[in-house]
Design a protein around this motif. Structure first.
Motif, PDB file in Angstrom:
ATOM      1  N   VAL A 116      21.733 -19.729  14.341  1.00 57.39           N
ATOM      2  CA  VAL A 116      21.149 -18.410  14.062  1.00 57.39           C
ATOM      3  C   VAL A 116      19.820 -18.525  13.325  1.00 57.39           C
ATOM      4  CG1 VAL A 116      23.353 -17.196  14.089  1.00 57.39           C
ATOM      5  CG2 VAL A 116      22.506 -18.143  11.935  1.00 57.39           C
ATOM      6  N   HIS A 117      19.655 -19.563  12.518  1.00 61.11           N
ATOM      7  CA  HIS A 117      18.399 -19.730  11.794  1.00 61.11           C
ATOM      8  C   HIS A 117      17.247 -19.983  12.764  1.00 61.11           C
ATOM      9  CE1 HIS A 117      21.403 -20.427   8.658  1.00 61.11           C
ATOM     10  NE2 HIS A 117      20.470 -20.110   7.785  1.00 61.11           N
ATOM     11  N   ASN A 118      17.466 -20.882  13.719  1.00 62.34           N
ATOM     12  CA  ASN A 118      16.431 -21.139  14.722  1.00 62.34           C
ATOM     13  C   ASN A 118      16.189 -19.916  15.598  1.00 62.34           C
ATOM     14  OD1 ASN A 118      15.707 -23.804  14.076  1.00 62.34           O
ATOM     15  ND2 ASN A 118      17.434 -24.638  15.220  1.00 62.34           N
ATOM     16  N   CYS A 204       7.273 -16.932  31.926  1.00 58.00           N
ATOM     17  CA  CYS A 204       8.556 -17.062  31.228  1.00 58.00           C
ATOM     18  C   CYS A 204       8.646 -18.471  30.643  1.00 58.00           C
ATOM     19  CB  CYS A 204       9.721 -16.812  32.180  1.00 58.00           C
ATOM     20  SG  CYS A 204      11.354 -17.049  31.412  1.00 58.00           S
ATOM     21  N   LEU A 205       8.715 -18.551  29.334  1.00 60.96           N
ATOM     22  CA  LEU A 205       8.848 -19.830  28.630  1.00 60.96           C
ATOM     23  C   LEU A 205      10.310 -20.040  28.281  1.00 60.96           C
ATOM     24  CD1 LEU A 205       7.647 -22.310  27.156  1.00 60.96           C
ATOM     25  CD2 LEU A 205       7.302 -20.814  25.166  1.00 60.96           C
ATOM     26  N   VAL A 206      10.879 -21.163  28.716  1.00 61.66           N
ATOM     27  CA  VAL A 206      12.293 -21.463  28.497  1.00 61.66           C
ATOM     28  C   VAL A 206      12.420 -22.527  27.415  1.00 61.66           C
ATOM     29  CG1 VAL A 206      14.467 -22.158  29.555  1.00 61.66           C
ATOM     30  CG2 VAL A 206      12.766 -20.922  30.912  1.00 61.66           C
ATOM     31  N   LEU A 207      13.238 -22.248  26.408  1.00 63.74           N
ATOM     32  CA  LEU A 207      13.481 -23.165  25.304  1.00 63.74           C
ATOM     33  C   LEU A 207      14.951 -23.564  25.287  1.00 63.74           C
ATOM     34  CD1 LEU A 207      11.678 -21.125  22.498  1.00 63.74           C
ATOM     35  CD2 LEU A 207      10.675 -22.940  23.887  1.00 63.74           C
ATOM     36  N   GLY A 208      15.232 -24.776  24.852  1.00 66.08           N
ATOM     37  CA  GLY A 208      16.607 -25.244  24.750  1.00 66.08           C
ATOM     38  C   GLY A 208      16.947 -25.689  23.349  1.00 66.08           C
ATOM     39  N   ARG A 209      18.213 -25.970  23.132  1.00 68.88           N
ATOM     40  CA  ARG A 209      18.699 -26.413  21.828  1.00 68.88           C
ATOM     41  C   ARG A 209      18.140 -27.792  21.501  1.00 68.88           C
ATOM     42  NH1 ARG A 209      24.992 -26.197  21.515  1.00 68.88           N
ATOM     43  NH2 ARG A 209      24.921 -28.480  21.615  1.00 68.88           N
ATOM     44  N   GLU A 210      17.958 -28.056  20.197  1.00 65.49           N
ATOM     45  CA  GLU A 210      17.330 -29.304  19.782  1.00 65.49           C
ATOM     46  C   GLU A 210      18.071 -30.541  20.268  1.00 65.49           C
ATOM     47  OE1 GLU A 210      15.923 -29.633  15.680  1.00 65.49           O
ATOM     48  OE2 GLU A 210      16.256 -27.483  15.504  1.00 65.49           O
ATOM     49  N   ASP A 211      19.383 -30.564  20.142  1.00 64.24           N
ATOM     50  CA  ASP A 211      20.108 -31.798  20.435  1.00 64.24           C
ATOM     51  C   ASP A 211      20.338 -32.019  21.933  1.00 64.24           C
ATOM     52  OD1 ASP A 211      21.758 -29.617  20.480  1.00 64.24           O
ATOM     53  OD2 ASP A 211      23.471 -30.598  19.540  1.00 64.24           O
ATOM     54  N   VAL A 212      20.559 -30.953  22.687  1.00 59.08           N
ATOM     55  CA  VAL A 212      20.856 -31.113  24.115  1.00 59.08           C
ATOM     56  C   VAL A 212      19.746 -30.580  25.016  1.00 59.08           C
ATOM     57  CG1 VAL A 212      23.337 -31.061  23.732  1.00 59.08           C
ATOM     58  CG2 VAL A 212      22.139 -28.925  24.189  1.00 59.08           C
ATOM     59  N   GLY A 213      18.831 -29.802  24.465  1.00 60.37           N
ATOM     60  CA  GLY A 213      17.732 -29.271  25.255  1.00 60.37           C
ATOM     61  C   GLY A 213      18.177 -28.196  26.240  1.00 60.37           C
ATOM     62  N   SER A 231       0.624 -36.449  17.529  1.00 62.31           N
ATOM     63  CA  SER A 231      -0.475 -37.310  17.084  1.00 62.31           C
ATOM     64  C   SER A 231      -0.021 -38.249  15.969  1.00 62.31           C
ATOM     65  CB  SER A 231      -1.645 -36.455  16.580  1.00 62.31           C
ATOM     66  OG  SER A 231      -2.148 -35.626  17.599  1.00 62.31           O
ATOM     67  N   GLY A 232       1.261 -38.163  15.626  1.00 63.07           N
ATOM     68  CA  GLY A 232       1.772 -38.976  14.531  1.00 63.07           C
ATOM     69  C   GLY A 232       2.995 -39.766  14.938  1.00 63.07           C
ATOM     70  N   ASP A 233       3.710 -40.245  13.929  1.00 59.48           N
ATOM     71  CA  ASP A 233       4.892 -41.066  14.188  1.00 59.48           C
ATOM     72  C   ASP A 233       6.112 -40.232  14.553  1.00 59.48           C
ATOM     73  OD1 ASP A 233       3.541 -43.472  13.595  1.00 59.48           O
ATOM     74  OD2 ASP A 233       3.772 -43.092  11.447  1.00 59.48           O
ATOM     75  N   ILE A 234       6.169 -38.981  14.063  1.00 63.61           N
ATOM     76  CA  ILE A 234       7.263 -38.081  14.411  1.00 63.61           C
ATOM     77  C   ILE A 234       6.993 -37.498  15.791  1.00 63.61           C
ATOM     78  CG2 ILE A 234       8.520 -35.985  13.777  1.00 63.61           C
ATOM     79  CD1 ILE A 234       8.938 -38.318  11.865  1.00 63.61           C
ATOM     80  N   LYS A 235       7.942 -37.673  16.689  1.00 64.67           N
ATOM     81  CA  LYS A 235       7.721 -37.287  18.086  1.00 64.67           C
ATOM     82  C   LYS A 235       8.396 -35.981  18.483  1.00 64.67           C
ATOM     83  CE  LYS A 235       5.400 -41.046  18.591  1.00 64.67           C
ATOM     84  NZ  LYS A 235       3.911 -40.974  18.621  1.00 64.67           N
ATOM     85  N   SER A 236       9.195 -35.405  17.599  1.00 67.39           N
ATOM     86  CA  SER A 236       9.882 -34.157  17.951  1.00 67.39           C
ATOM     87  C   SER A 236       9.775 -33.170  16.803  1.00 67.39           C
ATOM     88  CB  SER A 236      11.354 -34.429  18.280  1.00 67.39           C
ATOM     89  OG  SER A 236      12.032 -34.940  17.150  1.00 67.39           O
ATOM     90  N   LEU A 237       9.983 -31.898  17.130  1.00 64.57           N
ATOM     91  CA  LEU A 237       9.885 -30.820  16.155  1.00 64.57           C
ATOM     92  C   LEU A 237      11.145 -29.966  16.177  1.00 64.57           C
ATOM     93  CD1 LEU A 237       6.252 -29.578  16.906  1.00 64.57           C
ATOM     94  CD2 LEU A 237       6.985 -30.757  14.830  1.00 64.57           C
ATOM     95  N   ASN A 238      11.395 -29.292  15.077  1.00 65.67           N
ATOM     96  CA  ASN A 238      12.409 -28.249  15.079  1.00 65.67           C
ATOM     97  C   ASN A 238      12.062 -27.255  16.180  1.00 65.67           C
ATOM     98  OD1 ASN A 238      12.955 -25.279  14.118  1.00 65.67           O
ATOM     99  ND2 ASN A 238      14.497 -26.516  13.093  1.00 65.67           N
ATOM    100  N   VAL A 239      13.081 -26.752  16.886  1.00 68.97           N
ATOM    101  CA  VAL A 239      12.825 -25.911  18.058  1.00 68.97           C
ATOM    102  C   VAL A 239      12.071 -24.634  17.700  1.00 68.97           C
ATOM    103  CG1 VAL A 239      15.066 -24.725  17.956  1.00 68.97           C
ATOM    104  CG2 VAL A 239      13.855 -24.906  20.138  1.00 68.97           C
ATOM    105  N   SER A 240      12.301 -24.088  16.508  1.00 67.04           N
ATOM    106  CA  SER A 240      11.593 -22.859  16.145  1.00 67.04           C
ATOM    107  C   SER A 240      10.110 -23.133  15.902  1.00 67.04           C
ATOM    108  CB  SER A 240      12.226 -22.212  14.909  1.00 67.04           C
ATOM    109  OG  SER A 240      12.112 -23.048  13.771  1.00 67.04           O
ATOM    110  N   ILE A 241       9.794 -24.324  15.370  1.00 68.40           N
ATOM    111  CA  ILE A 241       8.389 -24.690  15.173  1.00 68.40           C
ATOM    112  C   ILE A 241       7.728 -24.986  16.519  1.00 68.40           C
ATOM    113  CG2 ILE A 241       6.819 -26.321  14.088  1.00 68.40           C
ATOM    114  CD1 ILE A 241       8.296 -24.516  12.122  1.00 68.40           C
TER     115      ILE A 241
END
Length: 254
Positions: A116-118, A204-213, A231-241
């Motif tokens: 619910v937070h995301n 239409c932009l489709v988004l999925g859950r972070e762990d399973v997409g 552009s950095g070492d972290i390759k993924s983001l929280n889905v809401s970001i």
């Protein structure tokens, strides 16, 4: 009231009270919170029971409603909560009609997002970018809980949510109606191109859950899979970001 939403968060409550499509039942509040609400809402014009209580009494009354909703109790912020009719979901036939008759619709689809937070953060951002419809599958999705309404900060009252039984059918229909569908996936190789961004067709932009997409069944239907380049070492983001960044790229010029 048999079917109801419990809305918490004073800003979310104010927005819900202003929603003419809601039928309000009960506002349980401290004197201070009632004064704050009255700065924004004319309560005299509403048919609603208002119960002014001490702060501890507000929490005790809230516990009963949490039990009725079969939810774990969380302390109600600001000493106020609203009992109101369930938020109306938009029928999918309206979405299809608008996709057929209107150009440059902004559509967001939340596939398998259960947190619910995301979900609430995404909805708030969606409203900021003027998204016309947010598609929510009936299964494996977040619920319209008190926490959802609080975090969405009123966006649920102003953004059309479309509940669908079978997301694959909805995506297929939108494609048939000429809607450009994009799947955001961290594993995708594709990027947003200028021809997509400058297109006058609906998007239409489709988004999925972070762990399973995004589910495989939905991914197979969508031709354009896109990702955000790190552009950095972290390759993924929280889905809401990730959703906020992609909405800025996709919808800010439409």
């Amino acid at each position: 009231m048999d079917d109801f939403n419990l809305v918490i968060g004073i800003h979310s409550i104010i927005c819900a009270l202003k929603n003419a499509d809601r039928k309000h039942d009960r506002l349980v509040t401290t004197e201070d919170s009632l004064s704050e609400i009255k700065k924004s809402v004319n309560l005299d014009g509403l048919s609603i029971e208002i119960e002014v209580c001490a702060p501890h009494k507000v929490q005790e009354v809230a516990k009963g409603y949490f039990r009725d909703l079969d939810l774990e109790y969380h302390r109600v912020p600001s000493g106020v909560f609203l009992i109101t009719s369930e938020l109306a979901m938009c029928d999918v036939t309206e979405l299809y009609h608008m996709a057929k008759t209107e150009k440059q619709l902004k559509i967001l689809c939340l596939d398998q997002i259960t947190d619910v937070h995301n979900a609430a953060a995404i909805l708030r951002t969606a409203n900021f970018y003027g998204i016309d419809y947010v598609i929510v599958p009936d299964k494996r999705s977040f619920g319209l809980t008190p926490s959802f309404f609080r975090i969405a900060s009123g966006a649920a009252e102003y953004t059309k949510l479309v509940g669908v039984n079978k997301l694959t059918k909805t995506i297929s229909k939108l494609k048939d109606l000429g809607v450009e569908c994009l799947a955001l996936s961290e594993h995708a190789k594709g990027k947003l191109t200028e021809d997509i961004l400058s297109s006058e067709t609906s998007l239409c932009l489709v988004l999925g859950r972070e762990d399973v997409g995004i589910s495989n069944a939905v991914l197979r239907l969508i031709d354009n899979h896109i990702s955000l380049e790190s552009s950095g070492d972290i390759k993924s983001l929280n889905v809401s970001i990730a959703a906020a960044i992609t909405m800025e790229k996709c919808f800010s010029k439409k």
